[in-house]
Design an enzyme around this catalytic site. Structure first.
Site, PDB file in Angstrom:
ATOM      1  N   SER A   1       0.801  -1.215   0.000  1.00  0.00           N
ATOM      2  CA  SER A   1       0.000   0.000   0.000  1.00  0.00           C
ATOM      3  C   SER A   1       0.837   1.269   0.000  1.00  0.00           C
ATOM      4  CB  SER A   1      -0.902   0.016   1.234  1.00  0.00           C
ATOM      5  OG  SER A   1      -1.700  -1.134   1.285  1.00  0.00           O
ATOM      6  N   CYS A   2       1.899   1.270   0.793  1.00  0.00           N
ATOM      7  CA  CYS A   2       2.596   2.519   1.064  1.00  0.00           C
ATOM      8  C   CYS A   2       4.094   2.364   0.903  1.00  0.00           C
ATOM      9  CB  CYS A   2       2.310   2.970   2.492  1.00  0.00           C
ATOM     10  SG  CYS A   2       0.571   3.156   2.845  1.00  0.00           S
TER      11      CYS A   2
ATOM     12  N   THR B   1     -11.889   3.305   0.662  1.00  0.00           N
ATOM     13  CA  THR B   1     -12.564   2.487  -0.337  1.00  0.00           C
ATOM     14  C   THR B   1     -13.025   1.145   0.211  1.00  0.00           C
ATOM     15  OG1 THR B   1     -10.892   3.419  -1.808  1.00  0.00           O
ATOM     16  CG2 THR B   1     -12.409   1.847  -2.760  1.00  0.00           C
TER      17      THR B   1
ATOM     18  N   CYS C   1      -0.781   8.884   4.013  1.00  0.00           N
ATOM     19  CA  CYS C   1      -1.948   9.048   4.886  1.00  0.00           C
ATOM     20  C   CYS C   1      -1.578   9.129   6.360  1.00  0.00           C
ATOM     21  CB  CYS C   1      -2.944   7.914   4.648  1.00  0.00           C
ATOM     22  SG  CYS C   1      -3.451   7.760   2.927  1.00  0.00           S
ATOM     23  N   THR C   2      -0.317   9.309   6.657  1.00  0.00           N
ATOM     24  CA  THR C   2       0.247   9.598   7.987  1.00  0.00           C
ATOM     25  C   THR C   2       0.108   8.472   9.010  1.00  0.00           C
ATOM     26  OG1 THR C   2      -1.654  10.695   9.090  1.00  0.00           O
ATOM     27  CG2 THR C   2      -0.322  12.043   7.579  1.00  0.00           C
ATOM     28  N   GLU C   3      -0.103   7.224   8.580  1.00  0.00           N
ATOM     29  CA  GLU C   3      -0.194   6.145   9.559  1.00  0.00           C
ATOM     30  C   GLU C   3       1.038   5.246   9.588  1.00  0.00           C
ATOM     31  OE1 GLU C   3      -1.743   3.977   5.902  1.00  0.00           O
ATOM     32  OE2 GLU C   3      -1.568   6.008   6.695  1.00  0.00           O
TER      33      GLU C   3
ATOM     34  N   ASN D   1       3.808   8.392   5.665  1.00  0.00           N
ATOM     35  CA  ASN D   1       3.439   8.064   4.288  1.00  0.00           C
ATOM     36  C   ASN D   1       2.385   9.037   3.789  1.00  0.00           C
ATOM     37  OD1 ASN D   1       1.518   6.967   6.128  1.00  0.00           O
ATOM     38  ND2 ASN D   1       0.653   5.790   4.451  1.00  0.00           N
TER      39      ASN D   1
END
Length: 944
Positions: A349-350, A751, A564-566, A562
């Site tokens: 994902s990241c 999503t 989305c900051t997680e 990343n």
């Protein structure tokens, strides 16, 4: 004179009457209808008024323009579509009384037609591909609709069938016919949320027709009841055809397809709501020349097979994985769903990168962005090493232009490489607060100024050291440096950073540093918060908690998060951090007595195994990513449906009970996840860099809070309570190791939450009734829990629907609703975001990475923003995500019917942005359109 599209003349457009007859489009009839409504309100004398005539002429033009955008010689208009647009135009123009008269006129005529029209169903013909006409199979249409309504309360198959028939016409194409019942059912979602399931099942029938027909090479249909028998046969053919098309990995054909096909549960197709099914159909199901040949249960099994490729008993594990995701107990991230089992299985994902301070390093970083983005990866770039404006360039003896011109190139690269054509490329640039270019960095998302120094498509985030917040709180000075002169600040954190920073400040005072600038820390902080409100960026993320609590501080430094900051993983020039995400659906693990402990433990253990498998089967586009992922093996298990779980427990989001539940639920997930990774280490071996990690010393995430406290000198207030047997788990981790360097991260799940039909991530409810926009279109979303409770109390009626629209999905101003429900179903902008921070702080103590935490403010002010973000720091949060100001779009006050998905017939129900609320600077009033933080922003979907 009529104004219309130059490509389409009104005379070329036809209108389908209610009896199926077709006639030419005439705008004059629209004018007549409006005039009658006007006269009903203002009296017969109004018809002679030039002002009224002019207004009616202008409104008629607006209606015609809106209709002709969606019509053409091959796209006739329906009479109801025209009347809907008239009503919508009157409402938008502010003529509510006239619109009401028009609605009453329509209702009276509808009732009169119903009383006078014979009940015999009209007969229609369907135009086949060869041009011939065939009678409409009304029996099958009725069967499909009946099946779609089966088992659902408060829905009527007869009503959906009648609405469908009303929208048919002679010579309708098979494609239009397959969409017609979907369009009919979706208009009823606002009356009862169960119609969302009906719409989804009708869309599924369309998908079945496509898939079965594609594989058979001829038209083939099947009812849902027939799919129980047909799914196994279809599945084997699906795998074979996917391999033939070079879309599926040839290894999938070597599985025992008969055994896997028999494991498919057709009834799980019935779990989808319309938004989920439409999203799956548009963006996830495999297709050839835009014809979908993958059905939902085959999709889930394909993903499961892709993750089981390296397992000893591949079939057994594939079935285990399939059962987990097809039941919606857990869902893999979007890249995994896109690509598992395919010929290019990029499942991560990241990706986090550090950009080097020379042209080769900079453009290598940008090239890596393009390669990673191509296969649906979200990117976080650490740009801090790049020297600032005015810094010396040794090779040319010139001066640097700073980091901003290169950020512009990175921005345009993200736009050009749009994640394989499936969604927009997404990247976030991080810069530390001491960088000399930080003030220009803050302006990157502004809509004014030199466009060559703006990045309108790139997310940005401040990477803030603790020392800066201490200076802000003490009203001290802050010194900005160019990183080429202070290179070790990039890798330093905690008390070491503070010491080195003070040494460089002293060196600057002695004249030993050429490029630096002094500012008041409070002034810079104020500007950071101002830009965050005005443009939505840069986000506020905290460098020291990310590093001091990192299990991997022995092997590097966390230089950024990343997209989305997680994610908080180490990066170097030679190692690109990779994270593999998936989320537990917490709502599926709640009973009347609380958390279903056994079910949650089973879900987490299987999920961690699936995420670990991603690392081994993954397709790596660059060697730096493969090297890092194989060495450290990080995964990010998160959660979604937190708000739904609170509903089940009847806990308002803004309550101590919700904060406590956040603590206890995350403690369980953390315990099971760490335990699962330890057991995988016992089975498969610990990750390579385990020796020397916090894990190897028996320091778990809950224990690392003390390391942060030791560096904060009192600037930390975190609850450290626990309830589980952590001592036994510590001993087990030290004994057998960990399979994964990092195990937990809470991503946005935008999503996959749509697919599973729950509220995303740890988010509060957005609104109880609203229109959600994403890449699949606009969808009416109604809070089903609220509707159920209002029905039980006899409060769900047309007036309540109207009130919810009028008050933008908020219950606060609706007098009929009890205070208990107003509290339980309070929306995001009705909550004090301090509650969100308190809950996030309770979670953060259990998480080895971070969480995507959005904050909401209906009426932001400088004081509120300062208080909120300082509270986040004091509570030990590692990162924050979007600051969401009151949305610039609101529910249309007239009707939501006809607005969902790509099936739109008329204009969407979003209205023009309203003026921005009072902000922390006067410029905010000019920045309404710059608020790039809409809850429905598709860009937020890059992680999940």
């Amino acid at each position: 004179m009529s104004v219309h599209s130059p490509e389409i003349a009104p005379g070329a457009v036809t209108v389908i009457r209610r009896n199926g007859a077709v006639s030419p489009f005439e705008s004059g009839k629209i004018s007549v209808a409006m005039t009658k409504a006007w006269l009903a309100v203002e009296g017969t004398d109004a018809g002679a008024s030039p002002r009224v005539r002019e207004q009616i002429a202008e409104l008629t033009q607006s209606v015609e323009q809106a209709l002709l955008r969606h019509a053409g010689p091959d796209r006739p208009l329906h009479i109801e579509q025209i009347q809907d647009q008239v009503e919508l135009t009157l409402m938008r123009a502010g003529h509510q009384k006239v619109a009401r008269a028009y609605v009453l006129y329509r209702e009276e005529h509808t009732k009169a037609r119903a009383e006078s029209t014979p009940k015999a169903a009209p007969q229609f013909s369907v135009r086949q591909a060869d041009g011939t006409l065939a009678p409409l199979d009304t029996a099958r249409l009725a069967l499909v609709i009946q099946e779609s309504c089966a088992g659902l309360t408060a829905v009527s198959a007869e009503t959906v069938l009648a609405e469908t028939m009303r929208n048919l016409y002679n010579g309708i194409s098979p494609a239009e016919l397959s969409v017609a019942p979907v369009m009919a059912a979706r208009t009823m979602v606002e009356n009862d949320p169960n119609y969302s399931y009906v719409s989804a099942r009708l869309l599924l029938d369309k998908a079945r027709g496509e898939a079965l027909g594609f594989l058979a090479g001829e038209e083939r249909v099947a009812s849902h009841a027939q799919m129980t028998e047909q799914y196994p046969v279809y599945f084997a053919e699906f795998i074979r055809r996917g391999v033939e098309l070079d879309q599926l990995d040839t290894e999938l054909a070597k599985f025992d397809l008969e055994r896997l096909g028999a494991a498919l549960v057709a009834d799980r197709d019935l779990q989808f709501q319309f938004l989920g099914m439409q999203t799956l159909y548009d963006r996830y199901l495999l297709h050839s020349d835009e014809v979908r040949y993958e059905l939902p249960q085959a999709f889930f099994m394909r993903v499961a097979m892709g993750l089981a490729l390296r397992e000893d008993d591949r079939e057994a594990r594939a079935i285990e994985f399939y059962d987990l995701i097809s039941s919606f107990d857990f869902m893999c991230s979007t890249p995994t769903l896109f690509n598992a089992g395919t010929t290019r299985s990029q499942l991560s994902s990241c990706f986090l990168t550090t950009v080097g301070d020379d042209l080769e390093g900079i453009f290598h970083g940008i090239s890596n962005n393009a390669l990673l983005s191509k296969y649906a990866g979200g990117l976080g770039n650490d740009w801090t090493p790049v020297r600032g404006i005015g810094a010396h360039i040794k090779g040319t003896n010139g001066k640097s232009q700073g980091v901003v011109p290169f950020l512009k190139i990175a921005n345009d690269t993200a736009v050009a490489v749009n994640q394989g054509g499936k969604r927009k490329g997404a990247v976030c640039a991080y810069l530390e607060t001491w960088h000399i270019d930080v003030e220009e960095f803050l302006d990157l998302r502004k809509n004014t100024g030199d466009d060559r120094r703006r990045t309108h498509d790139m997310n940005t985030a401040n990477w803030v050291p603790d020392e800066f917040l201490r200076r802000v709180r003490a009203d001290g000075q802050w010194t900005l440096f160019s990183p080429d002169e202070v290179p070790d600040l990039h890798d330093a954190y905690g008390l070491e950073f503070s010491r080195k920073y003070a040494e460089y400040e002293a060196a600057a005072d002695r004249g030993e540093i050429r490029v630096f600038r002094r500012v008041q820390a409070k002034d810079l902080w104020r500007r950071m918060l101002t830009m965050l409100f005005e443009t939505g960026h840069p986000w506020i993320t905290f460098k020291d908690p990310c590093n001091l609590r990192s299990p991997q501080q022995h092997s590097g430094v966390v230089h950024s998060s990343n997209l989305c900051t997680e994610i908080t993983l180490n990066t170097t020039i030679d190692e690109v951090a990779v994270c593999n995400l998936g989320s537990v659906n917490l709502a599926q693990h709640i009973t009347a007595d609380g958390i279903d402990h056994a079910r949650l433990e089973k879900t987490v253990r299987t999920a961690v195994r699936m995420l670990d498998n991603v690392i081994d089967v993954n397709f790596y586009t660059i060697p730096e990513a493969r090297r890092s992922n194989m060495r450290h093996r990080p995964v990010g298990l998160g959660l979604m449906g937190f708000q739904d779980a609170l509903y089940a427990l009847r806990l308002p989001m803004a309550s101590p009970g919700a904060v406590e539940f956040a603590d206890r639920s995350m403690e369980e997930i953390s315990y099971y996840a760490i335990s699962a990774s330890a057991e995988l280490a016992a089975e498969r071996g610990a990750y390579e860099s385990f020796p020397g990690s916090l894990w190897s010393k028996g320091i778990l995430p809950i224990d690392s809070v003390q390391i942060l406290a030791d560096n904060r000198a009192g600037d930390l207030a975190v609850d450290r309570s626990s309830t589980l047997d952590w001592d036994t788990l510590r001993a087990r981790v030290v004994e057998v190791g960990m399979r994964n360097s990092n195990v937990m991260a809470i991503a946005p799940t935008a999503t996959i939450a749509n697919i599973t039909g729950v509220n995303q991530s740890i988010e509060p409810l957005y609104r109880n009734l609203y229109v959600k926009s994403n890449m699949s279109g606009d969808f009416t979303v109604v809070n089903p829990q609220l509707v159920r409770e209002l029905k039980e109390r006899g409060l769900w009626d047309e007036v309540m629907i109207g009130d919810l629209k009028y008050f933008d999905g908020s219950l606060g101003a609706i007098e009929r609703i009890p205070a208990e429900l107003k509290s339980l179903y309070a929306t995001a902008f009705e909550l004090d975001s301090e509650w969100l921070i308190e809950a996030a702080a309770r979670r953060q103590k259990w998480i080895d990475q971070a969480q995507s935490l959005n904050l909401y403010m209906a009426k932001p002010s400088g004081k509120k923003l300062d208080s909120l973000y300082q509270l986040a720091w004091l509570r030990g949060l590692k990162t924050t995500y979007y600051l969401r100001a009151q949305s610039a779009t609101h529910v249309e006050k007239s009707t939501l019917r006809g607005t969902d998905g790509k099936l739109n017939a008329v204009s969407p129900v979003l209205v023009a942005p309203e003026p921005a609320p009072a902000a922390v600077s006067p410029a905010a009033a000019q920045a309404a359109e710059a608020l790039a933080c809409s809850i429905t922003d598709p860009d937020c979907e890059a992680c999940q």
